[in-house]
Design an enzyme around this catalytic site. Structure first.
Site, PDB file in Angstrom:
ATOM      1  N   ASN A 100      24.490  34.445  24.832  1.00 31.19           N
ATOM      2  CA  ASN A 100      23.378  34.851  23.962  1.00 31.19           C
ATOM      3  C   ASN A 100      22.109  34.069  24.292  1.00 31.19           C
ATOM      4  OD1 ASN A 100      25.314  36.423  22.848  1.00 31.19           O
ATOM      5  ND2 ASN A 100      25.575  35.193  20.998  1.00 31.19           N
ATOM      6  N   VAL A 101      20.989  34.743  24.102  1.00 31.82           N
ATOM      7  CA  VAL A 101      19.696  34.112  24.398  1.00 31.82           C
ATOM      8  C   VAL A 101      18.956  33.803  23.098  1.00 31.82           C
ATOM      9  CG1 VAL A 101      19.494  35.250  26.662  1.00 31.82           C
ATOM     10  CG2 VAL A 101      18.525  36.377  24.635  1.00 31.82           C
ATOM     11  N   HIS A 117      22.744  32.838  30.052  1.00 38.77           N
ATOM     12  CA  HIS A 117      21.759  33.891  30.311  1.00 38.77           C
ATOM     13  C   HIS A 117      20.345  33.511  29.883  1.00 38.77           C
ATOM     14  CE1 HIS A 117      25.219  37.080  30.385  1.00 38.77           C
ATOM     15  NE2 HIS A 117      25.170  36.349  31.471  1.00 38.77           N
ATOM     16  N   CYS A 128       5.254  29.813  39.906  1.00 38.10           N
ATOM     17  CA  CYS A 128       5.553  28.380  40.108  1.00 38.10           C
ATOM     18  C   CYS A 128       6.777  27.924  39.318  1.00 38.10           C
ATOM     19  CB  CYS A 128       4.342  27.528  39.752  1.00 38.10           C
ATOM     20  SG  CYS A 128       4.033  27.435  37.964  1.00 38.10           S
ATOM     21  N   CYS A 146       0.377  31.870  33.440  1.00 37.93           N
ATOM     22  CA  CYS A 146       0.544  30.432  33.612  1.00 37.93           C
ATOM     23  C   CYS A 146      -0.790  29.828  34.056  1.00 37.93           C
ATOM     24  CB  CYS A 146       1.602  30.258  34.692  1.00 37.93           C
ATOM     25  SG  CYS A 146       1.922  28.589  35.215  1.00 37.93           S
ATOM     26  N   CYS A 148      -1.301  28.427  36.710  1.00 41.10           N
ATOM     27  CA  CYS A 148      -1.463  28.728  38.146  1.00 41.10           C
ATOM     28  C   CYS A 148      -1.868  30.179  38.379  1.00 41.10           C
ATOM     29  CB  CYS A 148      -0.170  28.418  38.903  1.00 41.10           C
ATOM     30  SG  CYS A 148       1.101  29.689  38.731  1.00 41.10           S
ATOM     31  N   THR A 186      32.515  39.141  22.626  1.00 39.46           N
ATOM     32  CA  THR A 186      31.950  39.619  23.893  1.00 39.46           C
ATOM     33  C   THR A 186      32.773  40.786  24.422  1.00 39.46           C
ATOM     34  OG1 THR A 186      31.365  39.092  26.189  1.00 39.46           O
ATOM     35  CG2 THR A 186      33.159  37.790  25.218  1.00 39.46           C
TER      36      THR A 186
HETATM   37  P1  OAD Z   1      28.137  43.432  24.099  1.00 42.51           P
HETATM   38  O1  OAD Z   1      27.170  44.176  23.263  1.00 42.51           O
HETATM   39  O2  OAD Z   1      28.497  44.000  25.411  1.00 42.51           O
HETATM   40  O3  OAD Z   1      29.490  43.211  23.280  1.00 42.51           O
HETATM   41  C1  OAD Z   1      29.512  42.744  21.974  1.00 42.51           C
HETATM   42  C2  OAD Z   1      30.956  42.614  21.555  1.00 42.51           C
HETATM   43  O4  OAD Z   1      30.990  42.027  20.257  1.00 42.51           O
HETATM   44  C3  OAD Z   1      31.711  43.945  21.461  1.00 42.51           C
HETATM   45  O5  OAD Z   1      32.942  43.808  22.166  1.00 42.51           O
HETATM   46  C4  OAD Z   1      31.940  44.147  19.959  1.00 42.51           C
HETATM   47  O6  OAD Z   1      33.169  44.778  19.677  1.00 42.51           O
HETATM   48  C5  OAD Z   1      31.950  42.708  19.474  1.00 42.51           C
HETATM   49  N1  OAD Z   1      31.519  42.510  18.084  1.00 42.51           N
HETATM   50  C6  OAD Z   1      30.521  43.128  17.415  1.00 42.51           C
HETATM   51  N2  OAD Z   1      30.372  42.623  16.186  1.00 42.51           N
HETATM   52  C7  OAD Z   1      31.305  41.640  16.063  1.00 42.51           C
HETATM   53  C8  OAD Z   1      31.655  40.704  15.022  1.00 42.51           C
HETATM   54  N3  OAD Z   1      31.012  40.692  13.863  1.00 42.51           N
HETATM   55  N4  OAD Z   1      32.650  39.830  15.267  1.00 42.51           N
HETATM   56  C9  OAD Z   1      33.319  39.837  16.454  1.00 42.51           C
HETATM   57  N5  OAD Z   1      33.038  40.669  17.460  1.00 42.51           N
HETATM   58  C10 OAD Z   1      32.034  41.558  17.271  1.00 42.51           C
HETATM   59  O7  OAD Z   1      27.569  41.931  24.230  1.00 42.51           O
HETATM   60  P2  OAD Z   1      27.945  40.816  25.304  1.00 42.51           P
HETATM   61  O8  OAD Z   1      29.387  40.840  25.642  1.00 42.51           O
HETATM   62  O9  OAD Z   1      27.370  39.545  24.801  1.00 42.51           O
HETATM   63  O10 OAD Z   1      23.153  40.128  29.362  1.00 42.51           O
HETATM   64  O11 OAD Z   1      27.109  41.311  26.554  1.00 42.51           O
HETATM   65  C11 OAD Z   1      27.076  40.521  27.706  1.00 42.51           C
HETATM   66  C12 OAD Z   1      25.719  40.589  28.342  1.00 42.51           C
HETATM   67  O12 OAD Z   1      25.332  41.969  28.532  1.00 42.51           O
HETATM   68  C13 OAD Z   1      24.587  40.047  27.481  1.00 42.51           C
HETATM   69  O13 OAD Z   1      24.470  38.621  27.561  1.00 42.51           O
HETATM   70  C14 OAD Z   1      23.391  40.713  28.075  1.00 42.51           C
HETATM   71  C15 OAD Z   1      23.924  42.115  28.220  1.00 42.51           C
HETATM   72  O14 OAD Z   1      23.329  42.897  29.192  1.00 42.51           O
HETATM   73  C16 OAD Z   1      21.918  39.792  29.728  1.00 42.51           C
HETATM   74  O15 OAD Z   1      20.946  40.017  29.033  1.00 42.51           O
HETATM   75  C17 OAD Z   1      21.866  39.123  31.043  1.00 42.51           C
END
Ligand code: OAD
Length: 241
Positions: A100-101, A117, A128, A146, A148, A186
């Site tokens: 998460n960001v 991320h 730069c 920036c 620069c 995730t």
């Molecule tokens: P996703 O949106 O792909 O997945 C979120 C997950 O959280 C899903 O599997 C849901 O079932 C689960 N979920 C939702 N609500 C929940 C809750 N209350 N409790 C438990 N689980 C829950 O998000 P990420 O896996 O974080 O990358 O995605 C990975 C990356 O894809 C992100 O960091 C981002 C995105 O593109 C970048 O921005 C580089």
């Protein structure tokens, strides 16, 4: 109900590593990326989250990140984030790795957070690489620059970009060396983050997944709990303490 085996394994764990994804912030009101109401259903990642798209239309990308920054500013960490803060002081060694960001782990009080991320609260110069933590927004229609002269971009990892070297090394190390691994909220489809639970498993860790639905981790996790992290994590902390 938290399985007894989970609590027993956790109680004897020396090194605990946690990987979080967008799901842990969902109960705070931060939209996830995938799934029915996910951001990638409404917006096209290739137009918003890659470097070429930014250079083609930096204003659009800035608008998108400012929209997300506004959401994050207005919300607060939830009981899932706070449970992980408690775990940090409970376990002898505790590593928190997040995709998460949004900075919500730090706002909740977690001290050692590995951000794979990047962080949406920072900007970085495309020329730069200088980091800026000022709260910037579009000046009229103009993208902030920036000193620069280079364009400032959000300091987050976009599709096709490498993860920060230090963060990914720490994450690999923490996954290899732990005896207990939590994968929380995730979808586990974005690499290399998605490989961390598997690395932990291959190195003998007890792997627990907390998610609303099955993911690729489910097939090898020792325990998969279907539920909201903001409910399940506080229950685990309660059972441990
Ligand atoms: P996703 O949106 O792909 O997945 C979120 C997950 O959280 C899903 O599997 C849901 O079932 C689960 N979920 C939702 N609500 C929940 C809750 N209350 N409790 C438990 N689980 C829950 O998000 P990420 O896996 O974080 O990358 O995605 C990975 C990356 O894809 C992100 O960091 C981002 C995105 O593109 C970048 O921005 C580089």
């Amino acid at each position: 109900m938290i399985p007894l085996e989970l609590i027993e394994q956790a109680k004897s764990a020396q090194v605990v590593t946690v990987l979080t994804g967008a799901g842990i912030s969902a109960e705070s009101g931060v939209p996830t990326f995938r799934g029915e109401n996910g951001l990638w259903k409404k917006f096209r990642p290739q137009e918003l989250a890659n470097f070429d798209a930014f250079m083609r239309n930096p204003e659009l990308v800035w608008e998108w990140y400012n929209y997300r920054r506004k959401i994050i500013e207005q919300i607060s960490p939830n009981p899932g984030h706070f449970a992980l803060v408690e775990m940090e002081s409970y376990f002898p060694q505790f590593n928190l790795i997040t995709q998460n960001v949004d900075g919500l782990h730090q706002r909740a009080g977690s001290r050692n957070v590995v951000e794979l991320h990047g962080n949406i609260g920072r900007n970085r110069c495309v020329k730069c690489n200088r980091i800026s933590t000022e709260n910037l927004s579009l000046n009229g229609q103009k993208v902030p620059t920036c000193e620069c002269g280079g364009l400032l971009r959000p300091d987050v990892v976009w599709f096709g970009e490498l993860l920060p070297e230090d963060a990914i090394q720490k994450a690999f190390q923490a996954s290899k060396s732990c005896d207990f691994f939590f994968s929380i909220g995730t979808s586990a489809v974005v690499y290399p983050a998605a490989s961390l639970p598997e690395i932990a498993k291959q190195n003998g860790a007890f792997v627990v997944e907390i998610n609303l639905e099955p993911t690729p981790i489910t097939s090898f996790a020792d325990i998969s709990i279907r539920g909201k992290s903001g409910i399940v994590l506080p229950q685990i902390v309660k059972a441990l303490t």
